[in-house]
Scaffold this active site. Structure first.
Site, PDB file in Angstrom:
ATOM      1  N   ARG B 330       0.801  -1.233   0.000  1.00  0.00           N
ATOM      2  CA  ARG B 330       0.000   0.000   0.000  1.00  0.00           C
ATOM      3  C   ARG B 330       0.828   1.275   0.000  1.00  0.00           C
ATOM      4  O   ARG B 330       0.617   2.169  -0.808  1.00  0.00           O
ATOM      5  CB  ARG B 330      -0.909   0.015   1.229  1.00  0.00           C
ATOM      6  CG  ARG B 330      -2.052  -0.948   1.115  1.00  0.00           C
ATOM      7  CD  ARG B 330      -2.940  -0.886   2.338  1.00  0.00           C
ATOM      8  NE  ARG B 330      -3.999  -1.887   2.227  1.00  0.00           N
ATOM      9  CZ  ARG B 330      -4.884  -2.140   3.172  1.00  0.00           C
ATOM     10  NH1 ARG B 330      -4.844  -1.481   4.315  1.00  0.00           N
ATOM     11  NH2 ARG B 330      -5.811  -3.040   2.996  1.00  0.00           N
ATOM     12  N   SER B 440      -6.349  -4.879  10.981  1.00  0.00           N
ATOM     13  CA  SER B 440      -6.957  -3.885  11.869  1.00  0.00           C
ATOM     14  C   SER B 440      -8.142  -4.479  12.614  1.00  0.00           C
ATOM     15  O   SER B 440      -8.300  -4.272  13.816  1.00  0.00           O
ATOM     16  CB  SER B 440      -7.390  -2.645  11.091  1.00  0.00           C
ATOM     17  OG  SER B 440      -8.310  -2.996  10.093  1.00  0.00           O
TER      18      SER B 440
END
Lengths: 250, 639, 219
Positions: B330, B440
């Protein structure tokens, strides 16, 4: 483009509300509906007027917080779409757009376009769970769930709790919401233990909140952002009948 | 101040076991005498509130949304990682630990990361038992998909709504406790302040968002699970209400703030289309499996995408990172996109996007195959942009996404204020300088279900004799008065600019100077600009309406006021870290090929910022040195 | 009483009435026979229906069902009216069928028709002046044939049958759902069956006055 807006304004729960007219210029067709409301609010703030209160949060169609009735349809002209995913290209230049809050006895208006949907929380807390404490869970793969059941459970579990089903129901019925959770947990093997009590308790709570009867018009399925099937309601009825019957046998 | 992470002794695999073996306990009969406040009802908040309620503590749960189920965990799409090794492809807790540590560019604690991987096993069990409908194979066993940055399939998923399904599982667990009256639920309440008495967290001040009433709530321990503050950039993938106010106000009461500048910028979001734009919608990273990213070779090229011939297209990821190509991690993909956009090759009306092109994949696999894999994403793209991505390439651009930084916590997830815990994205803990996909949801859940219930009990064990905490204490009164004053101040300014105006300005400054790439010069400039903006805000903001009613503008004003302070700290953090690591890329510190240059000699530490007492003073930097006993830091390479 | 239980009462009484309609319709097909044969046969059938104690018992169930169905409809509608929202502009109808939304109106039409229907035949048969046929049975056939030579009555009957048909189409699908049939395949089957059943029965009923009116046009 230019829009004529008629928006429901209501000071608080007790106050009498009314429709107020606004004109909004320079609406960009690529705006989302909520961004159009942002733009209106910006204009109201510039004119030192009180902005319109409306529910919204994630703005990507999943949190279920947004929801207004636009030109007489819950979440507006598109089917199976939340208000935040609706864009202004669906409207015409010069169009009059009427915006009202979701209305039902179970959803009192808090202010302007914001409504109180805590009834949904109470329906869930009446039994929409599996009674498993943290740490009690067995190894995940010890409970096989067939692919078809898992997918069907997901279809029911996808509900975002926005309340469009209630708003669009002429009877203000919460059957689709309640049945989706009952169905999800009725078909999964890990939630069989409380199946009867869950159905009876959640339905009792749904009634207590003042929601109306389901008369199977099936409008809710059309407006539901997740396209939850009305067959969930059939399943809820089945679970209710089964539980009521088995209760006496005990 | 010397920071003690309180990492247990012993081999990596035994640290958490040892902690649990020796942690103090509270007798079941005593638990109902102990009050715990939990702020936030996302995965971390709901799960810790439910777990503590099940154990018998007296819990109060707060959220600003109208119901706990709206918390932004709901929006996570892809999945949740767990080292179950169901795919028999060589996964293990250790491998997951190494992947996560490496993905975070070696800027996280070994012990924490190992515990995260270890507890991932329990999380899947817990979620399945709650009825979370994870994807299954035809034999009925759980399925996995693979995700960026790793070589195994360890991601559990529920179609594209994994976060929603996990959250509903914890929400239902929470509502079960609400029904049992072990948890009292306060939705539509926003935390305004933390109350610290005799150096311990003893309660909070909240505002009832419907009536505007300021309330006092006391407890023996306070848990902040209030999520990330990426919304500080204004345009982000976060929900409109996401904010940093709770942790920031706790910071001002003494909790250290760690690595505030580490924000993950997600590469595949929809670009901004105009000034009115309020959020950037994320398109799943999985699209990069079949989509090719390119920009026109010629700068300022205004031709339609389909009319640009193949040889005039620059597939810059394939060019720069031949080994990973369009699947580069990312941070690297986002930076590469920004580099091209800044060089004038951006596309779209605002020249702020790059193409994600499926034409090759459609030619090779057929449109039906692509529709089967990504049909829902193509539909969503068309809904939002009105463009058919089967016919022309998607336009995507990077967007602020996840805060790796947050309140500094020790191994027990306790902040520097005794009795104040921070869970999930609100703490800085496990992701280092860059979070791996699908970690997450894991971290938030593990913190709430499996870690905090032990560590909070350990803290509460010596609180039994304290007795009920009273809200009559002068500290409560003082906090109420201060916060009322703050609110009235905002309402009194009656300037001429809306709150959003300042938020947008701040967001722009941060994107430009504390975003994908940073420079010392830019950061110094941004600090001054943000300070000026803050001054102007307090002179010229217009907050309409009253305090004693529902007032969304007032809520926003409070949050933006805090953002204007957090923004400065972010810039200080980025300015003092003279290296590039993970999401933090300082242009001065790059290799000749333009890659990040980490400095393990001077910067192998966590920056934990201390509130200096006033805005005029510079924040105080404390360092927690990171020790790597089990894995040696290596340089990430995706060439 | 829970909302679901009330709906079960509606479903149970409704389905019983549907079943009754089938028997009623089949019995009345005798009207399509040659006039003289029809007279004897129909009158004998009517006589059988009034004499038999089992039929009597069923008729009480029938009356109770009609009243129960109507009373519960009122209760449910009253609750729904207070529970549902009213909008300044209402376009919600696009998402559902008009007859699904207007079961109360259709039901009222059917109920008014029922009163007329009872007065036309049941009352005359029980209390009115009525002739005797060759077999000594009361000559209801003549009453029917006489009645249906009036065009206005034929129109009312046909209109009422259209209303009943739509009422049944929704009613059958809805009641089966209330009873809990959730399997998509069977739901589809039942729905198709319900439409066919409603059209056939109501079509059959409507054909009777039309047939009598047309065949007696010249007399």
């Amino acid at each position: 483009m230019k829009l004529h807006l008629k928006i429901w304004r209501q000071k608080n729960r007790k106050a009498q509300g009314k429709l107020v007219n606004y004109t909004l210029e320079n609406v960009n067709p690529h705006m989302s509906f909520l961004e159009m409301l942002d733009t209106l609010n910006e204009q109201l703030i510039q004119n030192k007027e009180e902005p319109v209160e409306f529910d919204h949060d994630c703005r990507e169609g999943i949190c279920g917080q947004c929801g207004v009735v636009i030109n007489g349809n819950a979440h507006g002209p598109l089917e199976n779409t939340t208000t935040c995913q609706l864009h202004m290209r669906e409207f015409k230049d010069g169009e009059t757009v009427l915006i009202e809050p979701f209305r039902a006895k179970g959803f009192p208006v808090k202010k302007d376009l914001k409504v109180d949907r805590s009834a949904f929380d109470r329906i869930i807390s009446a039994g929409g769970y599996v009674s498993v404490n943290t740490g009690q869970a067995p190894e995940a793969n010890s409970i096989p769930v067939s692919h078809a059941i898992a997918e069907a459970a997901f279809d029911s579990a996808a509900c975002i709790g926005c309340g469009a089903c209630v708003a669009t129901c002429k009877n203000g019925s919460a059957a689709l919401f309640t049945s989706a959770k009952i169905t999800q947990l009725a078909i999964l093997p890990q939630s069989q233990e409380e199946r009867k009590e869950r159905a009876l308790n959640m339905i009792a709570q749904m009634d207590k909140e003042g929601f109306g009867h389901c008369s199977n018009t099936e409008a809710c399925e059309v407006e539901c952002p997740q396209g939850i099937s009305v067959l969930n309601i059939a399943r809820m009825n089945y679970e209710y009948n089964r539980a009521s019957f088995l209760k006496f046998k005990k | 101040m010397k920071l003690d992470a309180k990492i247990p002794q012993g081999p990596l695999e035994e640290k958490w076991l040892n902690y649990k073996k020796t942690a103090r306990l509270v007798n079941p009969a005593n638990r109902k005498k102990l009050d715990v406040i939990v702020v936030g009802t996302g995965l971390a908040g709901s799960s810790v509130a439910a777990s503590l309620g099940e154990m018998g503590y007296n819990v109060k749960s707060f959220c600003f949304q109208d119901t706990p189920r709206r918390a932004h965990s709901v929006a996570a799409q892809g999945g949740v990682n767990a080292a179950k090794n169901y795919k028999n492809d060589g996964d293990s807790v250790y491998r997951m630990f190494v992947d996560t540590l490496k993905g975070g560019d070696f800027r996280a604690r070994e012990a924490n990361v190992y515990r995260l991987a270890e507890c991932s096993l329990n999380l899947i069990d817990q979620a399945v038992a709650q009825g979370v409908p994870f994807g299954r194979e035809y034999g009925g066993y759980l399925n996995n998909r693979s995700f960026g940055g790793v070589q195994v399939s360890r991601t559990f998923y529920a179609r594209g709504q994994t976060g929603q399904q996990l959250l509903l599982g914890t929400y239902q667990a929470l509502m079960r406790q609400v029904d049992k009256k072990t948890v009292a639920l306060y939705s539509s309440h926003e935390m305004l302040d933390l109350v610290v008495i005799d150096e311990r967290a003893r309660g909070i001040i909240v505002r009832n968002l419907e009536t505007g009433e300021i309330e006092k709530h006391a407890a023996h321990a306070v848990v902040l699970a209030t999520g990330g503050f990426g919304k500080i950039y204004y345009l982000s993938t976060l929900a409109m209400g996401c904010n940093g106010s709770a942790i920031w106000r706790a910071h001002k009461k003494g909790a250290f703030f760690a690595s505030p500048s580490w924000t993950q910028i997600h590469p595949t979001s929809l670009p901004q289309s105009g000034d009115y734009q309020s959020k950037l919608t994320l398109m799943s990273e999985s699209l990069r499996n079949d989509g090719r990213i390119w920009v026109p070779k010629k700068a300022e090229d205004t031709r339609e995408a389909n009319t640009i011939p193949e040889e005039e297209r620059d597939y810059y990821l394939e060019r720069r990172y031949p080994a990973f190509g369009n699947l580069a991690p990312r941070d690297i993909s986002s930076r590469a996109a920004k580099e091209r956009i800044d060089a004038g090759h951006g596309v779209g009306p605002l020249k702020n996007a790059v193409y994600l092109d499926f034409s090759k994949a459609i030619k090779e696999q057929g449109q039906a195959k692509i529709a089967e894999k990504y049909g829902n994403l193509f539909r969503m793209y068309e809904k939002i942009t009105g463009t058919n991505a089967y016919k022309e390439p998607m336009k995507i651009s990077p967007a602020a996404h996840f805060s790796m930084g947050g309140l500094w916590v020790d191994y027990e997830l306790m902040t520097t204020i005794p009795g104040l815990f921070a869970l999930g994205e609100a703490n800085f803990a496990d992701h280092g300088a860059n979070r791996l996909g699908a970690n997450s949801l894991l971290q938030a859940s593990v913190d709430g279900y499996f870690i905090a219930p032990y560590t909070i009990a350990n803290y509460l064990a010596d609180q039994i004799r304290t007795g009920k905490i009273s809200t009559d204490h002068p500290e409560f009164e003082k906090a109420v008065k201060e916060n009322k004053e703050k609110i009235n101040n905002l309402l009194r300014i009656k300037g001429s600019r809306s709150v959003d105006y300042y938020h947008k300005k701040l967001g722009k400054l941060l994107y430009d100077y504390c975003g994908l790439t940073r420079t010392a010069e830019g950061l110094t400039y941004a600090i001054e600009e943000i300070k000026k903006l803050r001054e102007e805000f307090y002179k010229n903001v217009y907050v309409p309406g009253e305090n004693d009613t529902m007032n969304a503008e007032l809520e926003k004003a409070g949050r933006v006021a805090d953002y204007l302070e957090i923004g400065v700290l972010m810039c200080y953090d980025a300015l003092t870290r003279n290296e590039s690591c993970g999401a933090h890329f300082r242009e001065e510190f790059q290799t000749e090929e333009g890659e990040a240059q980490r400095n393990d000699v001077d910067f192998q530490y966590i920056s934990a910022w201390e509130w200096p007492g006033s805005l005029e003073q510079e924040p105080i930097l404390n360092k927690e040195e990171l020790k790597f006993e089990f894995v040696q830091p290596t340089i990430r390479s995706y060439k | 009483m829970s909302t679901l239980l009330r709906k079960i009462v509606m479903a149970a009484t409704g389905l019983f009435l549907c079943f009754f309609l089938l028997i009623h319709c089949l019995g009345n097909t005798q009207l399509f026979m040659e006039p003289e044969q029809a007279r004897l046969s129909f009158n004998a059938y009517s006589h059988f229906l009034t004499g038999n104690p089992l039929v009597k018992l069923i008729s009480y169930v029938l009356y109770t069902s009609i009243i129960g169905h109507a009373v519960y409809a009122l209760l449910i509608t009253a609750k729904n009216k207070t529970a549902g929202g009213i909008y300044k502009k209402d376009n919600r109808g696009r998402a559902s069928k008009w007859y699904s939304r207007n079961m109360g109106v259709l039901g009222t039409v059917v109920l008014i028709f029922l009163v007329l229907h009872f007065q036309n035949f049941w009352y005359v048969y029980k209390f009115g002046e009525i002739g005797i046929d060759a077999n000594g049975n009361k000559d209801l056939y003549t009453v029917v044939v006489t009645a249906f030579q009036q065009l206005w009555l034929v129109i009312i009957y046909v209109t009422a049958m259209i209303a009943l048909c739509y009422h049944l189409i929704h009613g059958i699908a809805s009641s089966v759902r209330t009873l809990g049939l959730f399997h998509p395949k069977f739901v589809r089957w039942v729905h198709a069956f319900g439409v066919a059943y409603s059209v056939l029965i109501c079509g059959g009923f409507a054909a009777m006055p039309v047939f009598i009116y047309i065949t007696n046009l010249n007399s």
